[in-house]
Design a protein around this motif. Sequence first.
Motif, mmCIF file in Angstrom:
data_model
loop_
_atom_site.group_PDB
_atom_site.id
_atom_site.type_symbol
_atom_site.label_atom_id
_atom_site.label_comp_id
_atom_site.label_asym_id
_atom_site.label_seq_id
_atom_site.Cartn_x
_atom_site.Cartn_y
_atom_site.Cartn_z
ATOM 1 N N LEU A 194 12.509 -4.809 -4.716
ATOM 2 C CA LEU A 194 11.427 -3.854 -4.513
ATOM 3 C C LEU A 194 10.539 -4.320 -3.376
ATOM 4 O O LEU A 194 10.112 -5.471 -3.356
ATOM 5 N N VAL A 195 10.287 -3.429 -2.429
ATOM 6 C CA VAL A 195 9.395 -3.749 -1.316
ATOM 7 C C VAL A 195 8.283 -2.720 -1.304
ATOM 8 O O VAL A 195 8.533 -1.517 -1.242
ATOM 9 N N LYS A 196 7.047 -3.195 -1.377
ATOM 10 C CA LYS A 196 5.875 -2.329 -1.317
ATOM 11 C C LYS A 196 5.451 -2.212 0.141
ATOM 12 O O LYS A 196 5.213 -3.209 0.813
ATOM 13 N N ILE A 197 5.338 -0.982 0.620
ATOM 14 C CA ILE A 197 4.933 -0.719 1.997
ATOM 15 C C ILE A 197 3.576 -0.032 1.943
ATOM 16 O O ILE A 197 3.452 1.086 1.451
ATOM 17 N N VAL A 198 2.556 -0.737 2.425
ATOM 18 C CA VAL A 198 1.209 -0.190 2.428
ATOM 19 C C VAL A 198 1.055 0.661 3.684
ATOM 20 O O VAL A 198 1.055 0.144 4.796
ATOM 21 N N LEU A 199 0.956 1.976 3.473
ATOM 22 C CA LEU A 199 0.817 2.888 4.604
ATOM 23 C C LEU A 199 -0.633 2.951 5.054
ATOM 24 O O LEU A 199 -1.552 2.792 4.261
ATOM 25 N N SER A 200 -0.811 3.197 6.341
ATOM 26 C CA SER A 200 -2.136 3.425 6.903
ATOM 27 C C SER A 200 -1.998 4.484 7.992
ATOM 28 O O SER A 200 -0.893 4.787 8.433
ATOM 29 N N HIS A 201 -3.115 5.027 8.412
ATOM 30 C CA HIS A 201 -3.070 6.027 9.475
ATOM 31 C C HIS A 201 -2.496 5.421 10.747
ATOM 32 O O HIS A 201 -1.733 6.068 11.466
ATOM 33 N N GLU A 202 -2.816 4.157 11.023
ATOM 34 C CA GLU A 202 -2.307 3.490 12.222
ATOM 35 C C GLU A 202 -0.785 3.376 12.201
ATOM 36 O O GLU A 202 -0.124 3.573 13.211
ATOM 37 N N VAL A 203 -0.223 3.037 11.046
ATOM 38 C CA VAL A 203 1.230 2.880 10.921
ATOM 39 C C VAL A 203 1.939 4.216 11.121
ATOM 40 O O VAL A 203 3.020 4.268 11.699
ATOM 41 N N GLU A 235 19.033 -2.207 5.478
ATOM 42 C CA GLU A 235 20.280 -2.880 5.846
ATOM 43 C C GLU A 235 20.385 -4.278 5.265
ATOM 44 O O GLU A 235 21.485 -4.772 5.033
ATOM 45 N N SER A 236 19.246 -4.916 4.997
ATOM 46 C CA SER A 236 19.288 -6.263 4.444
ATOM 47 C C SER A 236 19.287 -6.275 2.918
ATOM 48 O O SER A 236 19.158 -7.331 2.312
ATOM 49 N N GLY A 237 19.436 -5.110 2.304
ATOM 50 C CA GLY A 237 19.638 -5.067 0.867
ATOM 51 C C GLY A 237 18.477 -4.577 0.035
ATOM 52 O O GLY A 237 18.532 -4.679 -1.191
ATOM 53 N N GLY A 238 17.426 -4.050 0.643
ATOM 54 C CA GLY A 238 16.327 -3.495 -0.133
ATOM 55 C C GLY A 238 16.827 -2.358 -0.999
ATOM 56 O O GLY A 238 17.570 -1.502 -0.535
ATOM 57 N N LYS A 239 16.468 -2.360 -2.257
ATOM 58 C CA LYS A 239 16.953 -1.338 -3.190
ATOM 59 C C LYS A 239 15.893 -0.297 -3.522
ATOM 60 O O LYS A 239 16.212 0.849 -3.781
ATOM 61 N N ILE A 240 14.632 -0.718 -3.563
ATOM 62 C CA ILE A 240 13.547 0.191 -3.897
ATOM 63 C C ILE A 240 12.429 -0.005 -2.878
ATOM 64 O O ILE A 240 11.938 -1.115 -2.689
ATOM 65 N N LEU A 241 12.031 1.081 -2.228
ATOM 66 C CA LEU A 241 10.893 1.058 -1.319
ATOM 67 C C LEU A 241 9.771 1.843 -1.963
ATOM 68 O O LEU A 241 9.951 2.990 -2.349
ATOM 69 N N MET A 242 8.608 1.210 -2.088
ATOM 70 C CA MET A 242 7.450 1.874 -2.666
ATOM 71 C C MET A 242 6.417 2.084 -1.576
ATOM 72 O O MET A 242 5.923 1.120 -0.995
ATOM 73 N N LEU A 243 6.105 3.334 -1.273
ATOM 74 C CA LEU A 243 5.088 3.667 -0.290
ATOM 75 C C LEU A 243 3.740 3.706 -0.996
ATOM 76 O O LEU A 243 3.512 4.531 -1.870
ATOM 77 N N ASP A 244 2.858 2.792 -0.610
ATOM 78 C CA ASP A 244 1.525 2.685 -1.206
ATOM 79 C C ASP A 244 0.556 3.492 -0.338
ATOM 80 O O ASP A 244 0.306 3.147 0.807
#
Length: 118
Positions: free
Chosen positions: A4-13, A31-40
């Motif tokens: 699980l990878v948490k991705i903290v979104l911002s207006h800049e991103v 591609e490196s095997g992340g299975k779950i992406l969580m957009l925060d």
Amino acid sequence: MNVLVKIVLSHEVLENSQFAQFQKEIQRLIESGGKILMLDFSKINFLKNSELMAVVAIVKLVRDSECILLISAMSEQVRILFELTGLQQIFQCLPFAEDFSLKSELTEPLGGLHSLAS
């Protein structure tokens, strides 16, 4: 690689000037095997049209992989926008990040993105 990878979104991103690099980083995670992406969405109270299109681009990128895409900490304004556009049918929404805990062995920092760390 984290499950699980948490991705903290911002207006800049989500702005055009930084979004291409952000997309490359998401592709690398997949591609490196992340299975779950969580957009925060905790840093975003509203989305401009161009930012909404950036979120749709993320959806398209992840849809062709075996990853699961989750949404966390969505404001009421963003939730309404997702309902109006039909995007809420694509995502599984989770409670605010503070209320969501994971085992720390699933976490590690990844190039420019934030993984969940307790």
